[in-house]
Design a protein around this motif. Structure first.
Motif, PDB file in Angstrom:
ATOM      1  N   THR A 145       1.755 -41.531 -14.650  1.00  0.00           N
ATOM      2  CA  THR A 145       1.633 -41.420 -16.098  1.00  0.00           C
ATOM      3  C   THR A 145       0.255 -41.874 -16.548  1.00  0.00           C
ATOM      4  O   THR A 145      -0.414 -42.641 -15.861  1.00  0.00           O
ATOM      5  CB  THR A 145       2.702 -42.269 -16.823  1.00  0.00           C
ATOM      6  N   LEU A 146      -0.138 -41.357 -17.691  1.00  0.00           N
ATOM      7  CA  LEU A 146      -1.369 -41.781 -18.348  1.00  0.00           C
ATOM      8  C   LEU A 146      -0.992 -42.553 -19.599  1.00  0.00           C
ATOM      9  O   LEU A 146       0.068 -42.337 -20.174  1.00  0.00           O
ATOM     10  CB  LEU A 146      -2.200 -40.569 -18.767  1.00  0.00           C
ATOM     11  N   SER A 147      -1.893 -43.434 -20.034  1.00  0.00           N
ATOM     12  CA  SER A 147      -1.706 -44.122 -21.300  1.00  0.00           C
ATOM     13  C   SER A 147      -2.752 -43.591 -22.269  1.00  0.00           C
ATOM     14  O   SER A 147      -3.944 -43.637 -21.982  1.00  0.00           O
ATOM     15  CB  SER A 147      -1.868 -45.621 -21.087  1.00  0.00           C
ATOM     16  N   VAL A 150       7.893 -41.416 -36.444  1.00  0.00           N
ATOM     17  CA  VAL A 150       6.896 -40.927 -35.484  1.00  0.00           C
ATOM     18  C   VAL A 150       7.243 -41.418 -34.076  1.00  0.00           C
ATOM     19  O   VAL A 150       7.144 -40.664 -33.111  1.00  0.00           O
ATOM     20  CB  VAL A 150       5.474 -41.358 -35.899  1.00  0.00           C
ATOM     21  N   GLU A 151       7.669 -42.671 -33.964  1.00  0.00           N
ATOM     22  CA  GLU A 151       8.066 -43.184 -32.640  1.00  0.00           C
ATOM     23  C   GLU A 151       9.209 -42.353 -32.068  1.00  0.00           C
ATOM     24  O   GLU A 151       9.202 -41.998 -30.887  1.00  0.00           O
ATOM     25  CB  GLU A 151       8.498 -44.650 -32.718  1.00  0.00           C
ATOM     26  N   GLY A 152      10.190 -42.031 -32.893  1.00  0.00           N
ATOM     27  CA  GLY A 152      11.328 -41.244 -32.429  1.00  0.00           C
ATOM     28  C   GLY A 152      10.905 -39.861 -31.966  1.00  0.00           C
ATOM     29  O   GLY A 152      11.372 -39.369 -30.938  1.00  0.00           O
ATOM     30  N   VAL A 170       7.155 -37.775 -22.259  1.00  0.00           N
ATOM     31  CA  VAL A 170       6.741 -39.058 -22.848  1.00  0.00           C
ATOM     32  C   VAL A 170       7.676 -40.145 -22.330  1.00  0.00           C
ATOM     33  O   VAL A 170       8.898 -40.056 -22.458  1.00  0.00           O
ATOM     34  CB  VAL A 170       6.746 -39.012 -24.394  1.00  0.00           C
ATOM     35  N   GLU A 171       7.077 -41.166 -21.708  1.00  0.00           N
ATOM     36  CA  GLU A 171       7.858 -42.254 -21.100  1.00  0.00           C
ATOM     37  C   GLU A 171       8.030 -43.422 -22.068  1.00  0.00           C
ATOM     38  O   GLU A 171       9.003 -44.167 -22.000  1.00  0.00           O
ATOM     39  CB  GLU A 171       7.136 -42.780 -19.850  1.00  0.00           C
ATOM     40  N   ARG A 172       7.050 -43.570 -22.961  1.00  0.00           N
ATOM     41  CA  ARG A 172       7.045 -44.763 -23.811  1.00  0.00           C
ATOM     42  C   ARG A 172       6.131 -44.467 -24.990  1.00  0.00           C
ATOM     43  O   ARG A 172       5.083 -43.830 -24.823  1.00  0.00           O
ATOM     44  CB  ARG A 172       6.474 -45.921 -22.981  1.00  0.00           C
ATOM     45  N   ASP A 175       3.413 -38.210 -18.935  1.00  0.00           N
ATOM     46  CA  ASP A 175       3.159 -37.569 -17.650  1.00  0.00           C
ATOM     47  C   ASP A 175       2.355 -36.298 -17.918  1.00  0.00           C
ATOM     48  O   ASP A 175       2.895 -35.333 -18.486  1.00  0.00           O
ATOM     49  CB  ASP A 175       4.492 -37.240 -16.985  1.00  0.00           C
ATOM     50  N   PRO A 176       1.085 -36.265 -17.540  1.00  0.00           N
ATOM     51  CA  PRO A 176       0.232 -35.113 -17.850  1.00  0.00           C
ATOM     52  C   PRO A 176       0.653 -33.842 -17.114  1.00  0.00           C
ATOM     53  O   PRO A 176       0.194 -32.750 -17.470  1.00  0.00           O
ATOM     54  CB  PRO A 176      -1.165 -35.576 -17.429  1.00  0.00           C
ATOM     55  N   ALA A 177       1.539 -33.961 -16.132  1.00  0.00           N
ATOM     56  CA  ALA A 177       2.075 -32.764 -15.482  1.00  0.00           C
ATOM     57  C   ALA A 177       3.111 -32.079 -16.362  1.00  0.00           C
ATOM     58  O   ALA A 177       3.451 -30.912 -16.146  1.00  0.00           O
ATOM     59  CB  ALA A 177       2.695 -33.131 -14.129  1.00  0.00           C
ATOM     60  N   VAL A 178       3.632 -32.807 -17.365  1.00  0.00           N
ATOM     61  CA  VAL A 178       4.695 -32.288 -18.230  1.00  0.00           C
ATOM     62  C   VAL A 178       4.182 -32.003 -19.645  1.00  0.00           C
ATOM     63  O   VAL A 178       4.554 -31.007 -20.269  1.00  0.00           O
ATOM     64  CB  VAL A 178       5.881 -33.291 -18.285  1.00  0.00           C
TER      65      VAL A 178
END
Ligand code: 9UX
Length: 72
Positions: free
Chosen positions: A2-4, A21-23, A31-33, A48-51
């Motif tokens: 994952t990237l931040s 917006v968070e939801g 999006v993991e977080r 995840d930049p693959a997704v």
């Protein structure tokens, strides 16, 4: 892996905007977080930049009626 990414989110004026917006971000595939702050108009998103791309994330912010931009 994952990237931040840090995104600016313009137009949030109350805490309910932040929750909204968070939801939206957390529901995006890949999006993991996501943590959004009202005071700074910034969102930290682990993705995840693959997704999903940072452009997709900006588009989701814009589709929700806010101004989105990738910061770093
Ligand atoms: Mo608060 Mo945000 O009443 O779109 S939810 S301003």
């Amino acid at each position: 892996g994952t990237l931040s990414g840090q995104f600016s989110i313009g137009g949030m004026t109350c805490a309910a905007c932040v929750n909204s917006v968070e939801g939206i971000l957390r529901d995006l595939p890949g999006v993991e977080r996501a943590v959004v702050a009202l005071a700074t108009s910034l969102g930290e998103v682990e993705y995840d930049p693959a997704v999903i791309s940072k452009e997709d994330i900006v588009n989701a912010i814009e589709d929700a009626g806010f101004e989105g931009a990738f910061v770093q």
